[in-house]
Design an enzyme around this catalytic site. Structure first.
Site, PDB file in Angstrom:
ATOM      1  N   HIS A 183      43.615  11.483 -35.558  1.00  0.00           N
ATOM      2  CA  HIS A 183      43.702  11.503 -34.382  1.00  0.00           C
ATOM      3  C   HIS A 183      43.567  12.626 -33.826  1.00  0.00           C
ATOM      4  O   HIS A 183      42.819  12.202 -32.563  1.00  0.00           O
ATOM      5  CB  HIS A 183      45.133  10.760 -33.580  1.00  0.00           C
ATOM      6  N   HIS A 188      40.825  14.223 -30.489  1.00  0.00           N
ATOM      7  CA  HIS A 188      40.790  15.257 -28.971  1.00  0.00           C
ATOM      8  C   HIS A 188      39.578  16.113 -29.234  1.00  0.00           C
ATOM      9  O   HIS A 188      39.277  16.757 -28.321  1.00  0.00           O
ATOM     10  CB  HIS A 188      41.849  15.472 -29.275  1.00  0.00           C
ATOM     11  N   GLU A 228      44.163  10.581 -22.757  1.00  0.00           N
ATOM     12  CA  GLU A 228      44.368  10.053 -24.269  1.00  0.00           C
ATOM     13  C   GLU A 228      44.462   8.118 -24.209  1.00  0.00           C
ATOM     14  O   GLU A 228      43.888   7.636 -25.447  1.00  0.00           O
ATOM     15  CB  GLU A 228      46.354   9.167 -24.354  1.00  0.00           C
ATOM     16  N   SER A 247      40.057   7.053 -31.881  1.00  0.00           N
ATOM     17  CA  SER A 247      41.009   7.583 -32.906  1.00  0.00           C
ATOM     18  C   SER A 247      41.421   6.086 -33.444  1.00  0.00           C
ATOM     19  O   SER A 247      41.881   5.936 -34.425  1.00  0.00           O
ATOM     20  CB  SER A 247      42.053   8.857 -32.790  1.00  0.00           C
TER      21      SER A 247
HETATM   22  N1  TIH Z   1      47.055   5.154 -31.750  1.00  0.00           N
HETATM   23  C1  TIH Z   1      46.336   6.243 -31.919  1.00  0.00           C
HETATM   24  C2  TIH Z   1      45.854   6.560 -33.592  1.00  0.00           C
HETATM   25  O1  TIH Z   1      46.062   5.262 -34.064  1.00  0.00           O
HETATM   26  O2  TIH Z   1      44.756   7.357 -33.303  1.00  0.00           O
HETATM   27  C3  TIH Z   1      47.369   7.553 -32.138  1.00  0.00           C
HETATM   28  C4  TIH Z   1      48.361   7.766 -30.809  1.00  0.00           C
HETATM   29  C5  TIH Z   1      47.511   8.486 -30.032  1.00  0.00           C
HETATM   30  C6  TIH Z   1      48.617   8.494 -28.601  1.00  0.00           C
HETATM   31  C7  TIH Z   1      50.046   8.595 -28.939  1.00  0.00           C
HETATM   32  S1  TIH Z   1      49.887   7.901 -30.636  1.00  0.00           S
HETATM   33 FE   FE2 Z   2      47.019  12.675 -28.272  1.00  0.00          FE
END
Ligand code: TIH
Ligand code: FE2
Length: 325
Positions: A183, A188, A228, A247
């Site tokens: 992620h 990011h 996010e 991600s």
């Molecule tokens: N759900 C995201 C992922 O699977 O890559 C990870 C997260 C982002 C924000 C909170 S958890």
């Molecule tokens: Fe994040």
């Protein structure tokens, strides 16, 4: 020019509360929220997998031992971990041209050209940190898991991103309930290397320093629906720029389907929207552009009620507090 005075760092008071003034102070800003860890969250895909939990712990230990100035330790990722990365990487590669914003695609290509982004192995945080430094002055420090909003946002004020280093469970490459290095890296890093986006990230961080608990809650909600899970328009087409979408291809496809509700990004409204991080979001906020997002954010944040102002001095790397009243 307004006349301002600088408040010294030693006389802590309501007008001058404690918060990190220099990146080295972030050694004290790594408090964890444990609710989504595989040991405690029964819905975590690694909850019933002892070997996975041991591995996650082993990698998290590195973050607990880390101090400002250290190189980020190298991790020898296993074949399973690299394969999980490869599966997510190849899907992102596939979906990106159609669904990711232009800034993301631009840096992604650079990372491929430099050999940092390849399908066969997980990039090391240290090489990624050096890449970011060259582009926007952002750098990384390892984090042991999901941090408290106050600690996480504070680091952004110094252009530092606290990044996890362990890998999601192999059974759920399309989505995981807690941040993992796939992620951080795929979601990011590309945008943290974009100058405009890096600036926005630092401004959220600066706004959080010494803020009240309820202001932190609002800032982290804005962070949630922009950094996010943000969507933005590009020549009339909705694209993803949020890291939690880029991600997690399961959620990316969900966000751009006709299932969720899309609303225009409006900081005062977005900041009080409740959210969860267990499942796909039912609501997303769409920005007109990064610049529009920054403008709206600045206007909204300037109405916040701190009795002082802060500014980052890039020559010393210190945050200075100004008496503005
Ligand atoms: N759900 C995201 C992922 O699977 O890559 C990870 C997260 C982002 C924000 C909170 S958890
Ligand atoms: Fe994040």
């Amino acid at each position: 020019l307004e006349h301002v005075t600088l408040i010294g760092e030693d006389n802590i008071s309501a007008k001058n509360p404690w918060f990190p003034r220099h990146a080295s102070d972030l050694d004290n800003c790594n408090h964890l929220m444990t609710k989504y860890e595989p040991d405690l969250d029964m819905n975590h895909p690694g909850f019933a997998d002892k070997e996975y939990r041991a591995r996650r712990k082993e990698i998290a230990e590195i973050a607990f031992a880390y101090k400002y100035g250290d190189a980020i330790p190298f991790i020898e990722y296993t074949e399973t971990e690299n394969k999980t990365w490869g599966a997510v990487f190849n899907t992102v590669l596939d979906l990106m041209p159609k669904h990711a914003c232009a800034e993301y695609c631009r840096v992604f290509k650079l990372l491929q050209e430099e050999g940092i982004f390849t399908a066969d192995h997980i990039p090391q945080l240290e090489e990624m940190s050096n890449f970011l430094k060259r582009h926007t002055g952002f750098s990384l420090r390892p984090a042991a898991g999901l941090l408290t909003a106050r600690d996480f946002l504070a680091s952004l004020a110094f252009r530092i991103f606290q990044s996890t280093q362990y890998v999601r469970h192999k059974n759920t490459p399309y989505h995981t309930p807690e941040p993992d290095c796939i992620h951080e890296l795929l979601g990011h890093m590309p945008l943290l290397a974009d100058p405009s986006f890096a600036q926005f990230s630092q401004e959220i961080g600066l706004a959080s320093l010494g803020a009240s608990d309820s202001e932190i809650e609002k800032l982290s909600t804005v962070y949630w629906f922009t950094v996010e899970f943000g969507l933005c328009k590009e020549s009339g087409v909705v694209k993803a720029y949020g890291a939690g979408l880029l991600s997690a291809y399961g959620e990316l496809l969900h966000a751009l389907s006709d299932k969720p509700e899309l609303r225009p990004f409006e900081p005062a409204v977005t900041a009080i929207q409740p959210y969860q991080d267990q499942e796909y979001q039912p609501i997303y906020y769409v920005a007109e552009s990064f610049d529009d997002m920054k403008d709206k954010f600045r206007r909204w944040v300037s109405a916040m009620s701190r009795p002082f102002e802060v500014r980052f001095n890039p020559h010393t790397g210190r945050v200075e507090v100004l008496d503005s009243v």
